[in-house]
Design an enzyme around this catalytic site. Sequence first.
Site, mmCIF file in Angstrom:
data_model
loop_
_atom_site.group_PDB
_atom_site.id
_atom_site.type_symbol
_atom_site.label_atom_id
_atom_site.label_comp_id
_atom_site.label_asym_id
_atom_site.label_seq_id
_atom_site.Cartn_x
_atom_site.Cartn_y
_atom_site.Cartn_z
ATOM 1 N N HIS A 15 -55.887 52.252 -51.431
ATOM 2 C CA HIS A 15 -55.851 50.862 -50.948
ATOM 3 C C HIS A 15 -57.092 50.629 -50.099
ATOM 4 O O HIS A 15 -57.357 51.409 -49.162
ATOM 5 C CB HIS A 15 -54.612 50.628 -50.091
ATOM 6 C CG HIS A 15 -53.316 50.796 -50.826
ATOM 7 N ND1 HIS A 15 -52.657 49.755 -51.425
ATOM 8 C CD2 HIS A 15 -52.555 51.896 -51.052
ATOM 9 C CE1 HIS A 15 -51.537 50.196 -51.987
ATOM 10 N NE2 HIS A 15 -51.447 51.493 -51.773
ATOM 11 N N THR A 97 -56.730 46.344 -53.940
ATOM 12 C CA THR A 97 -56.657 45.546 -52.709
ATOM 13 C C THR A 97 -55.885 44.263 -52.964
ATOM 14 O O THR A 97 -55.857 43.742 -54.083
ATOM 15 C CB THR A 97 -58.064 45.251 -52.154
ATOM 16 O OG1 THR A 97 -57.922 44.734 -50.818
ATOM 17 C CG2 THR A 97 -58.855 44.264 -52.999
ATOM 18 N N ASP A 173 -48.571 41.636 -53.027
ATOM 19 C CA ASP A 173 -47.831 42.102 -51.851
ATOM 20 C C ASP A 173 -46.361 41.707 -52.016
ATOM 21 O O ASP A 173 -46.068 40.575 -52.431
ATOM 22 C CB ASP A 173 -48.433 41.444 -50.590
ATOM 23 C CG ASP A 173 -47.839 42.008 -49.312
ATOM 24 O OD1 ASP A 173 -46.593 41.998 -49.170
ATOM 25 O OD2 ASP A 173 -48.606 42.446 -48.443
ATOM 26 N N GLU A 233 -40.208 54.357 -53.049
ATOM 27 C CA GLU A 233 -40.622 54.797 -51.700
ATOM 28 C C GLU A 233 -39.423 54.859 -50.756
ATOM 29 O O GLU A 233 -39.459 55.558 -49.747
ATOM 30 C CB GLU A 233 -41.671 53.844 -51.125
ATOM 31 C CG GLU A 233 -43.005 53.935 -51.838
ATOM 32 C CD GLU A 233 -43.993 52.950 -51.271
ATOM 33 O OE1 GLU A 233 -44.826 53.338 -50.452
ATOM 34 O OE2 GLU A 233 -43.926 51.756 -51.658
ATOM 35 N N ASP A 308 -54.025 57.473 -51.241
ATOM 36 C CA ASP A 308 -53.248 56.316 -50.788
ATOM 37 C C ASP A 308 -54.066 55.494 -49.785
ATOM 38 O O ASP A 308 -54.560 54.424 -50.116
ATOM 39 C CB ASP A 308 -51.914 56.775 -50.177
ATOM 40 C CG ASP A 308 -50.856 55.683 -50.203
ATOM 41 O OD1 ASP A 308 -51.150 54.599 -50.736
ATOM 42 O OD2 ASP A 308 -49.744 55.913 -49.695
HETATM 43 P P1 5GP Z 1 -55.227 46.101 -48.866
HETATM 44 O O1 5GP Z 1 -54.395 45.672 -50.037
HETATM 45 O O2 5GP Z 1 -55.108 45.130 -47.721
HETATM 46 O O3 5GP Z 1 -56.651 46.377 -49.228
HETATM 47 O O4 5GP Z 1 -54.676 47.521 -48.389
HETATM 48 C C1 5GP Z 1 -53.627 47.670 -47.446
HETATM 49 C C2 5GP Z 1 -52.307 47.195 -48.014
HETATM 50 O O5 5GP Z 1 -51.896 48.037 -49.108
HETATM 51 C C3 5GP Z 1 -51.167 47.293 -47.031
HETATM 52 O O6 5GP Z 1 -51.111 46.159 -46.186
HETATM 53 C C4 5GP Z 1 -49.952 47.387 -47.945
HETATM 54 O O7 5GP Z 1 -49.597 46.113 -48.420
HETATM 55 C C5 5GP Z 1 -50.478 48.188 -49.122
HETATM 56 N N1 5GP Z 1 -50.171 49.620 -48.966
HETATM 57 C C6 5GP Z 1 -50.981 50.576 -48.480
HETATM 58 N N2 5GP Z 1 -50.362 51.775 -48.504
HETATM 59 C C7 5GP Z 1 -49.150 51.568 -49.009
HETATM 60 C C8 5GP Z 1 -48.056 52.444 -49.301
HETATM 61 O O8 5GP Z 1 -48.066 53.656 -49.066
HETATM 62 N N3 5GP Z 1 -46.951 51.851 -49.838
HETATM 63 C C9 5GP Z 1 -46.901 50.526 -50.124
HETATM 64 N N4 5GP Z 1 -45.774 50.044 -50.671
HETATM 65 N N5 5GP Z 1 -47.911 49.694 -49.872
HETATM 66 C C10 5GP Z 1 -49.030 50.202 -49.325
#
Ligand code: 5GP
Length: 368
Positions: A15, A97, A173, A233, A308
């Site tokens: 992510h 992302t 999300d 999860e 992750d």
């Molecule tokens: P972004 O999408 O903002 O670049 O990366 C962070 C986001 O990825 C977090 O706010 C969350 O929505 C998602 N995320 C990151 N790690 C995890 C995880 O281990 N499990 C889940 N379900 N979502 C994650």
Amino acid sequence: MEWCFSMPKVELHAHLNGSIRDSTLLELTKSLGERGVINFSQVEHIIMKYNRSVKEVFQLFDLIRIVTTDHATVTRITREVIEDFASENVVYLELRTTPKRNDAIGMTKSSYVEAVLKGLRSVTSVDVDFIPHGEEEEEHSRTFLLNTPPTGCEDTNNYCRKRIYVRLLLSIDRRETTEAAMETVKLALQMRPFGVVGIDLSGNPLLGDWNTYLPALKFAREQGLYITLHCGEIPNAKEIHQMLDFKPQRIGHAICFEDQHWEILKSSKIPVEICLTSNIRTMTVRSIDVHHFDHLYKAKHPVVLCTDDFGAFSTTLSNEYNIAANAFELGKKELFELSRNAVELIFAERRVKEDLRKYFNSVAKIWE
Ligand code: 5GP
């Protein structure tokens, strides 16, 4: 550890914002504190905490979201993340992302993704290939990785520059509505010429409902986008079943599975993105010796080791390989095969896969 670092690796579950450097997160948080946007002393403990529960991890993500959601910062973090992965010999990265809106600064989901692309273009210290190749570019994609410098070459001149393929996944999300999820899928389709290859479903697993995202995920699949889902999860037998029935091309985690789920997973051969440190740090897996990687690996189920959120969990992909080597008694050869097999699980176009296969073949003798 040294050989885990120099081994060519494939990262399929990272992510963007969770991969922010600690130093960048602290710098940005302090700066917002000084400007009075946030109270630094109130959030410092969230950043500094080592073991976080799932709930606390998502508190950290909410903080990261506040700190990072402007165009320049998104561009900066993207550049740093690519540099960090390339520096540890990741040769193919699928970076995911969540496109975000921030009306206060005129950010749309589309301009967010533009900022990510700007970050990809702004990398100067390594060669990045992120634009999918047309038929006419056969020569380029045949040789991109084969020209990678030999292991240990540290000079920064052209001969020694590292090379990395990057493709993007846009995340839905779990807090989003059906309409918002659909907007992300449409944006992914629009951004295909710029390296977006698929859709991820992520976000707080305690929130949301599968049926909310299903129409958007179905549409994505009809349009030929690849799909990966965060699955299992938390214990939610019904949702795990629904996700496996959907038959995504990959799933992430697969932790709270019951016997019935393992059976479906194994018969459908859906590959699993394994995030060892993340699972241990969030305490969703009790300890490494009971991690399901072991039984999936021994059953020859397709798996890939991933980070992750290397920033949030203070890890690297090399470290994940090292943990697997120690915990499951895997040698260089086994881990090289694991990395090489991950090439078959990537979402990029055929030519990239072929180049990666040739590249891994060309270096295989080093790892035997
Ligand atoms: P972004 O999408 O903002 O670049 O990366 C962070 C986001 O990825 C977090 O706010 C969350 O929505 C998602 N995320 C990151 N790690 C995890 C995880 O281990 N499990 C889940 N379900 N979502 C994650």
